[in-house]
Design a protein around this motif. Structure first.
Motif, PDB file in Angstrom:
ATOM      1  N   LEU A 219       1.003  -1.246  -0.061  1.00 20.46           N
ATOM      2  CA  LEU A 219      -0.105  -0.071  -0.220  1.00 20.46           C
ATOM      3  C   LEU A 219       0.858   1.410  -0.044  1.00 20.46           C
ATOM      4  O   LEU A 219       0.629   2.159  -0.709  1.00 20.46           O
TER       5      LEU A 219
ATOM      6  N   ARG B 274       2.406   1.728  -3.440  1.00 20.36           N
ATOM      7  CA  ARG B 274       1.386   2.281  -4.457  1.00 20.36           C
ATOM      8  C   ARG B 274       1.229   3.899  -4.338  1.00 20.36           C
ATOM      9  O   ARG B 274       1.144   4.499  -5.316  1.00 20.36           O
TER      10      ARG B 274
ATOM     11  N   ASP C 279      -2.373  -1.086  -9.723  1.00 28.32           N
ATOM     12  CA  ASP C 279      -2.931  -1.658  -8.704  1.00 28.32           C
ATOM     13  C   ASP C 279      -2.755  -3.082  -8.552  1.00 28.32           C
ATOM     14  O   ASP C 279      -2.268  -3.681  -7.369  1.00 28.32           O
TER      15      ASP C 279
ATOM     16  N   LEU D  43      -0.277  -4.129  -5.726  1.00 29.10           N
ATOM     17  CA  LEU D  43      -1.067  -4.473  -4.426  1.00 29.10           C
ATOM     18  C   LEU D  43      -1.628  -5.937  -4.294  1.00 29.10           C
ATOM     19  O   LEU D  43      -1.431  -6.417  -3.264  1.00 29.10           O
TER      20      LEU D  43
END
Length: 201
Positions: free
Chosen positions: A33, A36, A61, A65
């Motif tokens: 996280l 990102r 993503d 992630l």
């Protein structure tokens, strides 16, 4: 050995893994996280606008992630201790790049940034940390349930037969906890949104 015996041997004698290995895997989700977020800030700083295009955002993503979690549960499980270290080093590199860029183009004082952050309004009915925790529990649950029948998924991560500390054992508790966090009774909304006997049902 028959197919039946092979299948029985595949799902038998599952005793889980060590608490150390589970602890090594815990920082993966927060690091993904953080990575990102730093990549989005870096993109915004270089392009001057946030990432709005759907395909690149979806690719980012998934790549940042989901993919590290998927690989750490399968092909990278023998070197699990390296995955958080690599992610942390990557995050540190991005942060250092952002910091150097900020030092060069500094217009707003650091104290003003902190003050603006402290004055940020947060909806009391929405806690981002709980949402992120629930999303990651669901992603890891999906990965584990789909991968558990394949040999790439280490047997020590599967649910233990009697007592043990497998990844899937931890997932059971995390799944219950994540759903309990948002149930109406905990949020004290049962009387407002539901009839009195609905919770019993």
């Amino acid at each position: 050995m028959s197919q039946k015996h092979l299948k029985e041997a595949f799902v038998s004698n599952l005793n889980g893994t060590s608490l150390l290995e589970l602890s090594l895997g815990m920082p993966l989700a927060p690091l993904c996280l953080l990575c990102r977020g730093l990549l989005l800030v870096l993109h915004c700083q270089h392009r001057g606008k946030p990432l709005r295009s759907r395909p690149p955002a979806l690719l980012l993503d998934f790549g940042v992630l989901v993919a590290p979690l998927l690989f750490s549960c399968t092909v990278l499980s023998p070197v699990l201790f390296l995955v958080p270290a690599i992610l942390a080093a990557f995050c540190a590199g991005i942060f250092f790049t952002l910091y150097r860029q900020r030092q060069r183009d500094s217009r707003v004082h650091f104290r003003q940034i902190v003050k603006d952050f402290q004055n940020t309004y947060l909806d009391p009915d929405y806690v981002p940390a709980i949402t992120v925790f629930r999303v990651y529990v669901n992603v890891l649950t999906s990965i584990s349930i789909l991968a558990v029948d394949f040999p790439q998924f280490p047997r020590r991560y599967a649910k233990a037969e009697t007592y043990g500390t497998g990844v899937m054992d931890l997932g059971v508790g995390a799944f219950i906890f994540s759903n309990a966090l948002v149930c109406p009774e905990v949020r004290q909304k049962a009387a407002v949104t539901q009839p009195k006997f609905s919770s019993l049902t």
